[in-house]
Scaffold this active site. Structure first.
Site, mmCIF file in Angstrom:
data_model
loop_
_atom_site.group_PDB
_atom_site.id
_atom_site.type_symbol
_atom_site.label_atom_id
_atom_site.label_comp_id
_atom_site.label_asym_id
_atom_site.label_seq_id
_atom_site.Cartn_x
_atom_site.Cartn_y
_atom_site.Cartn_z
ATOM 1 N N ASP A 37 0.808 -1.261 0.028
ATOM 2 C CA ASP A 37 -0.186 -0.206 0.183
ATOM 3 C C ASP A 37 0.938 1.334 -0.023
ATOM 4 O O ASP A 37 1.643 1.446 0.776
ATOM 5 C CB ASP A 37 -0.809 -0.102 1.193
ATOM 6 C CG ASP A 37 -1.706 1.232 1.414
ATOM 7 O OD1 ASP A 37 -1.939 1.966 0.407
ATOM 8 O OD2 ASP A 37 -2.254 1.315 2.481
ATOM 9 N N HIS A 40 -3.501 4.883 6.891
ATOM 10 C CA HIS A 40 -2.519 4.175 5.844
ATOM 11 C C HIS A 40 -0.897 4.515 6.457
ATOM 12 O O HIS A 40 -0.775 5.583 6.891
ATOM 13 C CB HIS A 40 -2.822 4.840 4.515
ATOM 14 C CG HIS A 40 -3.864 4.528 3.675
ATOM 15 N ND1 HIS A 40 -4.033 3.189 3.148
ATOM 16 C CD2 HIS A 40 -5.209 4.921 3.931
ATOM 17 C CE1 HIS A 40 -5.396 3.038 2.641
ATOM 18 N NE2 HIS A 40 -6.027 4.245 3.133
#
Lengths: 554, 554
Positions: free
Chosen positions: A195, A368
């Site tokens: 990611d 994130h």
């Protein structure tokens, strides 16, 4: 096993080059596995588009061979397109309990019967799909029950991170499985796909718990109603707010369809614990004193039909906002929604609410991983190849730079949607392209919007429309009456007016000057009218409206 | 002096309720003064609009009495509308040297001759305009030569802050005039009108010098070309970069029209000092090694025709970006421009550039005061009345809350564009409304866009267009041929196709069912066709396209 039987292909079909619509295919021999099937929400430049999903054309080549769909977590950009890809998958849908619980109503909404195909997996569990062994690893993010997937293939182990940050104090106590990742790293990992969303942020992102302090301040000082808007899937956030409500003796109302649905599912499955007697219906909010209520609302992006934007304009059936109330925006603003959110905030301020957002207090934290967390994962996994995923090109490139800093032994493969990554006895490399792109969905599952439609809409939006109407004698080609011009979306302007005044005459002369063949061929005549009118507007008004000639043969 | 002669009216006409198009009228007896005349840049929802300025209708009532235009500083949201208001002003335009130097080319571009009316004032200077004495006070911001204005009126002293932050180490050494403000505060200030832009940010904003450290890191580590994009008016930023270029032995090219124009003006007037021999033309950039060059570019908002966005797609005549180059975005993103900026960044990353923005390093600092600075100004000035200006309602409301915290002795007047604030022997209060709003400018000075035009454009953009074409016998009202439907921007969709297939018949039947009066009245007939077609699309396809019926009488 032959060399070809050992070759594995990894093909990103969404999420590499944009934020959202994450989808990735892993294939080996006769078997393929799809990881995630997400949507992207359209920006304001996609007029009238409700949803964007990856182009599924590339899946045709794998018809009958896609043996499983694996879901890493329950965010829309990972599960939103499940109803659209379902017919391409010839096997089970694997996901954790919470993830599949949110997929289920989505399938029901589309009238799809797939309950028998939903297979719950738990972290540390393994399932075999053809030549693959899929191992699920707990990761932490902003929603419960997230996993990474280690795909043990004949070519080696490939790890797909899913979405993650490294939250060392996750609210539910479910730890990021650093140990198993370290073990895999020690044993040797062929490739890591990770990611990149926050690859351009320095430092670490911070735990979900980080917002507690800011909210404690809000609860301590608020004298009226407290209204918080967040994504309904941010269950950790909801739990923190429920706990504070209990502590500060406020009743809780979940307001808005998404908030009600998700809190019910999360509550039923034990992911959200609301102390008995604390929850009230939104319809009962008016019966309580303002200082005794916490409302958790949908509408953090300023969506006009969601709860908070309606409350902001006093258009909600039961919840109002008044002088002395506090409204907290506890979500990031998705790019493109800034103006809608600002509008909602201004309405709330005008009603006397104290409006609090991320720029004032830490009432939101990203899910994130930032730079240091990404470097930590790379250091633990020590992959032979690294493929940055989930981000626009800038974030992917930044993530690649970080990987290069961490270890010179890792080879970086930069891929975008549609690139075929091949791993075989010769190593890993880009080895071709498949069709990839986006499909624009207009309301329903069937309504796809073509690029030319969008081009017309943009054109209409930017410069307006001119419809010249001409009636022609079908035999002689003679004008039956003077041409007319109908316009829409044209700026009021002296030059425009002059063009509109003169156009019928100019058009009449142009038609009369045309050959009889041209005048009796509606196609040719329309083209001549179009060119003539466009030229007039361009030269005399500096404008390029869309010209849509109507020729009637009478 | 009569009570009426002492009454002062303050009327904001722009900037209170939105960011941008700042303009404010101060009137007393037969004299009025206009402070600032700014533009706002249109968001993506204003299709085809190039510029937004305040509605000037309210100025009609003051025709011949607006005795001066006062400009606080040279940002577009304060001077961009000067060419549009000039004809309403019957006297000089006051501004500091740098401000007027940037107004001059703007007037020339509009073919306006006003050189004789531009009057340079310096901080601490005073000018008399009718019953007003205007005193200019140095403030600090992100552009040189900014002033606040103390308007000494028969009703008392009114201070307009202009845009400001309290930069205690301004790069040009020109200090914020805290002393004079303290003196005025001590003597008694009737009203303070102050910049609310960053009222929702805690703490202090920080000095312009704050970016030096981040840029030192960039210059120390960059191995290729350094390209920085910023607003061309951010002269302090340019000076910091020029100084670093000298220190790190790089040549400087100003790239893009705005950058060249502003750097020339600032250089000529001594606001920007470029060491001799350091500047090169953009055409000469290819002649230098990448590591010897710094390019300062326009295009920080991703504007397609500006320098950096063109460089990003390799479409600039002389400057390219290559593997190993560094590109720094040293400006905030104006809401609405996020996607365009991201596109530019992705192109640059794809060409191998290291793209650095505010989220990674402190390469930008705001020019507007945060919470603690706003409280400091309020504490020093101790006004009897406080009017928050420059912001959307949320920021104005937040600023009002801060003022209430600072002192219970200050009365807060919340105003929006068009509100009349009256100060007289009875004190200060809201006392009526004048027309206010925005005017949308389409390309030229004359092209105003009406709201209905914009509504049509939005409608066309969202749902597309259907043009039913019907030919009617003008006497009998009988259909001369079957109706046709022309469409644009309509989604390709089975339900749409079904509607389009059936519409001509349905329409023919509806027309035949109408009374002869209706059939021979084109207005009534169009309305019936419009309603019929809209109903079909709504019920059978769930869509609401714009329907534009064409009725031809033959």
């Amino acid at each position: 096993m032959t060399a070809e039987a050992q070759a594995v292909e990894v093909i990103p079909l969404g999420g590499l080059g944009e934020f959202g619509m994450n989808m990735l295919l892993v294939a080996c021999g006769e078997t393929a596995v799809l990881i995630d099937a997400g949507v992207m929400f359209p920006g304001p430049d996609l007029f009238g588009v409700d949803l964007v999903i990856p182009d599924l054309a590339a899946l045709e080549a794998y018809r009958g061979r896609i043996a499983a769909l694996v879901l890493t977590h329950a965010h829309e950009d990972h599960i939103g397109a499940v109803p659209h890809v379902l017919e391409h998958v010839n096997g089970p849908i694997y996901g954790t309990r919470f993830t599949l619980a949110l997929v289920e109503p989505k399938l029901a909404e589309h009238g799809l019967e797939a309950a028998g195909r939903l297979v719950v997996v738990a972290p540390k569990e393994r399932v075999t799909v053809g030549p693959f062994e899929l191992e699920f690893l707990r990761v932490t993010h902003s929603i419960p029950d997230c996993v990474a997937v280690a795909i043990h293939t004949p070519a080696g182990t490939i790890i797909h991170s899913g979405d993650f940050k490294i939250d060392l104090t996750p609210p539910d106590g479910e730890a990021f499985d650093l140990h198993r990742l370290a073990e895999l790293g020690q044993a040797g990992v062929l490739a890591l796909l990770a990611d990149s969303t926050n690859a351009d942020r320095p430092g670490v992102t911070g735990s979900e718990r980080m917002v507690v302090q800011a909210f404690e301040e809000v609860f301590s000082s608020a004298t009226g109603k407290i209204i918080v808007t967040a994504f309904s899937t941010s269950v950790y956030r909801l739990q923190i707010l429920v706990d504070l409500a209990a502590q500060f003796d406020r009743r809780i109302a979940f307001v808005g369809r998404g908030m009600q649905q998700t809190s019910q599912i999360a509550g039923r499955l034990g992911y959200l614990r609301v102390p008995a007697g604390l929850e009230i219906r939104d319809a009962d909010v008016p019966d309580y004193a303002a200082e005794d209520v916490l409302c958790l609302c949908t509408g953090s992006q300023g969506e006009p039909l969601a709860a908070l934007p309606r409350i902001a304009i006093n258009d909600h059936r039961s919840v109002t906002v008044n002088e002395g109330d506090t409204v907290v925006f506890s979500a990031r603003i998705i790019p493109g929604n800034e103006k809608a959110v600002a509008r909602t905030m201004n309405h709330l301020a005008r009603r006397g609410a104290d409006v609090i957002a991320e720029d004032q207090k830490r009432v939101h934290v990203s899910g994130h991983a930032s730079e240091e967390e990404l470097k930590l994962l790379l250091s633990i996994v020590k992959p032979r190849y690294f493929v940055p995923i989930h981000g626009e090109y800038r974030q992917l490139a930044r993530h690649a730079r970080l990987a290069a800093q961490v270890s010179p032994d890792t080879s970086i493969l930069m891929a975008e949607d549609g690139d075929v990554l091949r791993f075989d006895v010769d190593g890993g490399r880009l080895a071709g392209r498949v069709p990839a792109g986006r499909v624009l969905i207009d309301g329903t599952r069937t309504g796809e919007i073509a690029d030319e439609v969008l081009r017309d809409r943009r054109h209409l939006a930017a410069d307006g429309l001119v419809v010249p109407v001409v009636a022609i004698n079908g035999r002689t080609g003679a004008l039956e009456q003077p041409p007319e011009l109908v316009t829409r979306g044209l700026a009021v302007d002296a030059r425009h007016e002059a063009v509109l005044r003169d156009a019928p005459d100019v058009l009449a002369r142009a038609i009369e000057a045309a050959s009889p063949e041209e005048r009796t061929d509606p196609g040719l005549l329309k083209e001549r009218i179009r060119v003539e009118i466009q030229r007039m507007f361009r030269k005399r008004a500096g404008r390029r409206p869309l010209v849509l000639p109507i020729v009637m043969e009478v």
